[in-house]
Write a protein that holds these residues in place. Structure first.
Motif, PDB file in Angstrom:
ATOM      1  N   LEU A 107       6.395 -28.439  51.469  1.00 41.14           N
ATOM      2  CA  LEU A 107       7.674 -27.541  51.575  1.00 41.14           C
ATOM      3  C   LEU A 107       7.861 -27.090  50.100  1.00 41.14           C
ATOM      4  N   LEU A 108       7.374 -25.824  49.765  1.00 43.25           N
ATOM      5  CA  LEU A 108       7.276 -25.312  48.470  1.00 43.25           C
ATOM      6  C   LEU A 108       8.433 -24.331  48.263  1.00 43.25           C
ATOM      7  N   SER A 109       9.361 -24.654  47.449  1.00 46.05           N
ATOM      8  CA  SER A 109      10.595 -24.081  47.331  1.00 46.05           C
ATOM      9  C   SER A 109      10.222 -22.892  46.293  1.00 46.05           C
ATOM     10  N   ILE A 110      10.607 -21.636  46.521  1.00 47.81           N
ATOM     11  CA  ILE A 110      10.433 -20.653  45.483  1.00 47.81           C
ATOM     12  C   ILE A 110      11.951 -20.226  44.808  1.00 47.81           C
ATOM     13  N   PRO A 111      11.832 -20.279  43.618  1.00 53.30           N
ATOM     14  CA  PRO A 111      13.343 -20.084  42.863  1.00 53.30           C
ATOM     15  C   PRO A 111      13.624 -18.561  43.209  1.00 53.30           C
ATOM     16  N   ARG A 112      14.981 -18.568  43.697  1.00 53.45           N
ATOM     17  CA  ARG A 112      15.221 -17.221  44.150  1.00 53.45           C
ATOM     18  C   ARG A 112      15.529 -16.131  43.015  1.00 53.45           C
ATOM     19  N   ASP A 113      15.497 -16.669  41.807  1.00 56.01           N
ATOM     20  CA  ASP A 113      15.632 -15.708  40.605  1.00 56.01           C
ATOM     21  C   ASP A 113      14.216 -15.807  39.712  1.00 56.01           C
ATOM     22  N   LEU A 114      13.235 -16.114  40.540  1.00 51.80           N
ATOM     23  CA  LEU A 114      11.637 -16.107  40.041  1.00 51.80           C
ATOM     24  C   LEU A 114      11.511 -14.794  39.469  1.00 51.80           C
ATOM     25  N   ARG A 115      11.227 -14.262  38.365  1.00 50.30           N
ATOM     26  CA  ARG A 115      10.872 -12.907  38.094  1.00 50.30           C
ATOM     27  C   ARG A 115       9.710 -12.634  38.084  1.00 50.30           C
TER      28      ARG A 115
END
Length: 358
Positions: A107-115
């Motif tokens: 399960l790879l969580s992608i940061p919601r604020d990733l630029r």
């Protein structure tokens, strides 16, 4: 109990991830084909992936021959009911990676604020942008199917992968599924103080912001009802590492849900699984890339709770031009390569800081 205020819609993502892993893992051979028609009619199916981000075309997929590695996009949307002009954004994003061995899941969580760079999207006349938070892709895609499609395209450009399916679930699916499981048992590493849920001196609900005594979750293992689990995995402000620790708790929730489903017989009893799917099916929307749910479940039957690992993108928060972003570190490129080349086993060993052993 439903928490007051705006629904934490990213929780939809958690239930979607949990449901896919739960329904896929350990499913008994007997009865799978018999349940296929019922699954198809119980679960909403839609086109959530575009041509660039889709692994092949649905009409070219060979049924009954599902082979890894596989990547699924799981997300929840945030419709700002109190401010509709602000549009919709995807509050949480998880990539579910199944390696070629088809016996475990990441399960790879992608940061919601990733630029990131968000590509152009013709259906909404969006021209693209070079520097934006990744959760904006859902809004620029117009929400709904288009929003998921543009988010998938953005991740395709970022990681260089295509998806074998996608899923999103309505908020009520969270409570319904956890209630059907009889709650979950979840272990937490640090004290969590709720900023959403509290009571007055008489035991009536009163938000901590208005002087209520906040709900507190102490370190250790706890049995949680649906409203407690929902509240716990929303929290980030009282956590030592903010949103990074919240991502870990979200991943632990999925593991706890899978454990409980297994203990209740959902992964081995087709009749129990059938009842569960029909109860929550209308809250779930999926794109299985032309593969039947029954075939997908059977193909992933060897995934178990003990073979589930959480991953995070190597990154750090950073203010740029007065806007708070999350910026990927150099190690993130190695992670993206590992996803593409199905080498997450070795990447996890070499980058333990970004691994959540659940």
């Amino acid at each position: 109990m439903k928490l007051p205020g705006r629904d934490p819609i990213w929780a939809k993502l958690l239930i979607a991830a949990g449901l896919i892993v739960v329904l896929a893992s350990g499913t008994a051979v007997a009865g799978v084909n018999a349940l296929n028609a019922r699954y198809s009619s119980s679960v909403n199916q839609s086109t959530l992936l575009g041509d660039n981000s889709r692994a092949g075309k649905p009409d070219e997929v060979h049924h009954n021959t599902v082979e890894g590695p596989l990547n699924f996009l799981l997300l929840g949307s945030d419709l700002r009911a109190l401010d509709p002009e602000d549009g919709q954004r995807s509050d949480s994003i998880i990539i579910l990676h199944i390696p070629a061995t088809m016996d475990r899941a990441y399960l790879l969580s992608i940061p919601r604020d990733l630029r990131v760079k968000i590509p152009a999207f013709a259906p909404t006349d969006f021209r693209g942008t070079s520097h934006e938070k990744i959760n904006g892709a859902f809004q620029y895609g117009g929400g709904g199917e288009g929003g998921v499609q543009l988010l998938a395209e953005t991740l395709h450009d970022l990681l260089g992968i295509q998806f074998d399916g996608a899923a999103i679930v309505d908020f009520d699916g969270f409570k319904t599924a956890v209630d059907l499981l009889g709650g979950i048992d979840m272990c937490i590493d640090q004290k969590v103080t709720s900023i959403h849920l509290g009571w007055d001196d008489n035991g009536n609900y009163l938000s901590p912001a208005n002087g209520g005594h906040p709900a507190v979750y102490e370190p250790g293992c706890h049995h949680l009802e649906s409203w407690q689990a929902l509240d716990l995995v929303r929290q980030r402000k009282s956590l030592a590492n903010g949103d990074y620790d919240r991502q870990k708790n979200q991943q632990k929730f999925i593991r706890a849900m899978l454990d409980k489903a297994k203990s209740k017989g959902l992964t081995t009893n087709p009749l129990a699984a059938d009842k569960f799917i029909r109860a929550i099916g209308q809250a779930l929307t999926v794109d299985t890339n032309g593969v039947s749910l029954a075939d997908l479940m059977f193909a992933l039957r060897n995934v178990s709770p003990d073979n589930l690992m959480g991953l995070q993108v190597p990154s750090e928060p950073q203010d740029i031009g007065g806007i708070s972003y999350v910026i990927g570190l150099p190690e993130a490129e190695g992670l993206y390569t590992a996803v593409r080349e199905d080498l997450l086993d070795s990447w996890a060993v070499e980058n333990p800081t970004w691994v959540n052993h659940m």
